[in-house]
Design an enzyme around this catalytic site. Structure first.
Site, short mmCIF file in Angstrom:
data_model
loop_
_atom_site.label_atom_id
_atom_site.label_comp_id
_atom_site.label_asym_id
_atom_site.label_seq_id
_atom_site.Cartn_x
_atom_site.Cartn_y
_atom_site.Cartn_z
N LYS A 21 0.84 -1.20 0.00
CA LYS A 21 0.00 0.00 0.00
C LYS A 21 0.88 1.25 0.00
CE LYS A 21 -3.43 2.37 2.81
NZ LYS A 21 -4.39 2.31 3.91
N GLU A 63 10.62 -4.54 4.48
CA GLU A 63 10.71 -5.95 4.09
C GLU A 63 10.38 -6.11 2.61
OE1 GLU A 63 9.03 -4.76 6.69
OE2 GLU A 63 9.00 -6.16 8.39
N GLY A 105 -4.77 -1.75 4.98
CA GLY A 105 -3.95 -2.86 4.51
C GLY A 105 -4.59 -4.22 4.77
N ARG A 106 -5.08 -4.43 5.99
CA ARG A 106 -5.63 -5.75 6.34
C ARG A 106 -7.04 -5.96 5.81
NH1 ARG A 106 -4.56 -2.45 10.41
NH2 ARG A 106 -6.21 -1.66 11.77
N GLU A 108 -4.54 -6.54 14.91
CA GLU A 108 -4.07 -5.22 14.48
C GLU A 108 -5.21 -4.20 14.55
OE1 GLU A 108 -0.50 -4.65 11.59
OE2 GLU A 108 -2.25 -4.26 10.38
N HIS A 156 -4.22 -32.90 17.67
CA HIS A 156 -3.08 -33.69 18.10
C HIS A 156 -1.92 -32.80 18.54
CE1 HIS A 156 -5.08 -37.31 16.65
NE2 HIS A 156 -5.58 -36.50 15.73
N LYS A 180 9.32 -0.52 14.25
CA LYS A 180 9.89 -0.18 12.93
C LYS A 180 10.98 0.88 13.08
CE LYS A 180 5.77 -0.90 10.05
NZ LYS A 180 4.76 -0.24 9.22
#
Ligand code: F6P
Length: 530
Positions: A191, A197, A249-250, A335, A366, A495
């Protein structure tokens, strides 16, 4: 809202020791405490919520102004008020193009134009010799399409998709090892187009492609709100798919961030995914609260997290293809609703959103279900199951899957008493102290709440419904908590510190001003690398 919270706390105290199972003495409990939209069923009858509690929860939602704030969101009001933005991911799936106004302008022509460009480009890529698509993005620019690509693999008849997110070089190195630079399309999904990253991975991919005989000038596309930065990176405008800052973003997989998914499954299936989201929007806007899936899912969440005080929530899809859904919901919810203050800057008055985690069933059974059944903390569970799988020749697998899913929610509610456990040990021939000791280990307290979401068969439309259902659930919970679900200031400090630590780690700056632990860890790294 103090009155409504107090009423709910009173009900919780009053009913704390009641067995959920006893509520099924009412023969129609399963029908009264479930709701349906289209083919999707939401069952919350295996909770300690009764009619009085549900009414009190709905009163809380009313007092918080959920209906008014919902309408404000859909109408384009700037409800993300720490960033001065509207919240309009719903416009991305408004396929019929009904006007949506932001600052006096209808945003729909732009949304539909971008969608058309995406469709044309997706068809072009699917018809070209491109064999692989590598989406480089992180957080909301990765989790949605990565989750959906796996979920909709029966529809994936286009190029293979790969998702690189971590700045750890291992991620891109392992991905590139299987790719041919001449037939790979790289999509840089960001965005902001500044995320460290993503930009580091994008530069590495560009160098790899140039080195390995590909053409970065032709084989890169970008998904971003930052047209100037995509141009600086060298991606021409015809391969940039833009969106506006009113898409968080999410919440962004419905638009350009979903391009890799659209290329994989084709524009028609992607449209069906959008239609599913749109159908849930309409249901959320129109249904009465006691029949409204997002509202009811949110209210069970508030009941368990803020009223009963259960600090985490497990999301348990019984569908291997939904294995990434818990990760996706983890970002969506944590978030959005992991905030310390209310809209007006004063501290939240109840706990903020719970820890959200989970894994696909039956694998989780399990691994961590032991703690869910017998640990000392109560973990409300959200089960998900389709009536039918896609592998018609393996229908017996699916029946086992369904049986396991239903068995878990039943076991959590029903439990096993000490008397039953003793009887079992007696059958095995144990007596006396040893019988008692062994029996105690086999007791399940039960009375552990869960909800179940069920649908006929997972397809793009249903996935759209599921994602939009959870988006709106997060919204309703955020309104009730009085917080802004659409900013994420909590990610900033880390950040900034990473940026300041980078030269220290590289060895071009010293650790002055750092705490002793951080300085010592940097020292360890310096001493132990080649
Ligand atoms: O980690 C914070 C965050 O801003 C998320 O909200 C977002 O989804 C992610 O980083 C990626 O951001 P971008 O799409 O701008 O690269």
């Amino acid at each position: 809202m103090n009155t409504q919270w107090d009423a709910l706390r009173g009900l919780e105290r009053q009913n704390r020791d009641r067995r959920i199972l006893s509520l099924f003495d009412a023969p129609d409990r399963a029908q009264v405490f479930s709701a349906q939209t289209g083919d999707m069923l939401f069952d919350y009858s295996k909770t300690n919520i009764d009619t009085e509690t549900r009414d009190a929860l709905i009163a809380l939602a009313d007092a918080a102004g959920v209906a008014e704030k919902r309408d404000a969101m859909f109408s384009g009001a700037a409800i993300n008020d720490t960033e001065g933005r509207a919240v309009l991911h719903t416009a991305l799936r408004n396929l019929d193009g009904d006007p949506v106004m932001v600052d006096g302008q209808d945003v729909m022509p732009g949304v539909l134009d971008t969608l058309d460009r995406m469709r044309a480009y997706a068809r072009q890529v699917r018809d070209s010799g491109i064999t692989d698509v590598m989406n480089i993005g992180i957080g909301g620019s990765d989790l949605g399409p990565a989750m959906a690509y796996q979920a909709l693999s029966p529809w994936a008849d286009g190029p293979r998709c790969h998702f690189v997110s971590n700045v750890d070089g291992a991620h891109i190195a392992d991905t590139l090892r299987g790719l041919d630079a001449r037939t790979t399309l790289v999509i840089v999904a960001s965005k902001t187009f500044t995320t460290i990253e993503t930009m580091t991975n994008a530069r590495t991919a560009r160098a790899w492609m140039a080195d390995q005989g590909g053409d970065p000038g032709a084989q890169f596309a970008a998904l971003s709100t930052a047209a100037d930065l995509t141009a600086d990176f060298g991606i021409p405008a015809e391969r940039v798919f833009g969106f506006e800052d009113w898409v968080g973003g999410r919440y962004s997989m419905w638009g350009p961030i979903g391009l890799s998914l659209m290329i994989a499954i084709g524009p028609e299936a992607f449209d069906a995914f959008l239609r599913g989201g749109q159908a849930m929007d309409r249901h959320f806007q129109a249904a009465e609260f006691h029949e409204n899936l997002p509202v009811l899912l949110a209210l069970t969440g508030v009941w368990h997290a803020q009223v009963c005080g259960h600090a985490s929530r497990a999301v348990l899809p019984y569908d291997q293809r939904l294995a990434r859904l818990p990760d996706y919901f983890q970002q969506l919810e944590m978030e959005s609703n992991g905030k310390r203050v209310q809209m007006d800057g004063t501290p939240v008055t109840v706990d903020s959103g719970p820890v959200v985690w989970g894994a696909a069933g039956t694998n989780g059974q399990h691994a961590f279900y032991q703690l869910i059944h017998q640990g000392t903390r109560v973990i409300p569970c959200e089960f998900m199951i389709a009536a039918e799988g896609h592998e018609s020749d393996l229908a017996h697998h699916h029946q086992l899957l369904v049986a396991n899913c239903l068995a878990q929610s039943e076991a959590l509610m029903r439990g096993r008493s000490i008397e039953e456990a003793r009887a079992r040990m007696a059958e095995k021939g144990l007596t006396g102290d040893e019988l008692e000791r062994q029996a105690q280990h086999r007791v399940f307290e039960g009375n552990r709440p869960s909800v179940t979401l069920a649908w006929p068969q997972l397809d793009p439309f249903t996935l759209g419904q599921i994602v939009a259902l959870y988006e709106h659930r997060v919204f309703v919970e955020g309104v009730i908590l009085g917080i802004n679900s659409f900013d994420q200031w909590g990610v900033e400090l880390g950040k900034e510190l990473a940026t300041s630590l980078q030269p220290v780690v590289e060895g071009t700056a010293d650790a002055a001003g750092k705490d002793g632990s951080t300085a010592a860890l940097v020292g360890f790294v310096h001493r132990n690398r080649g």
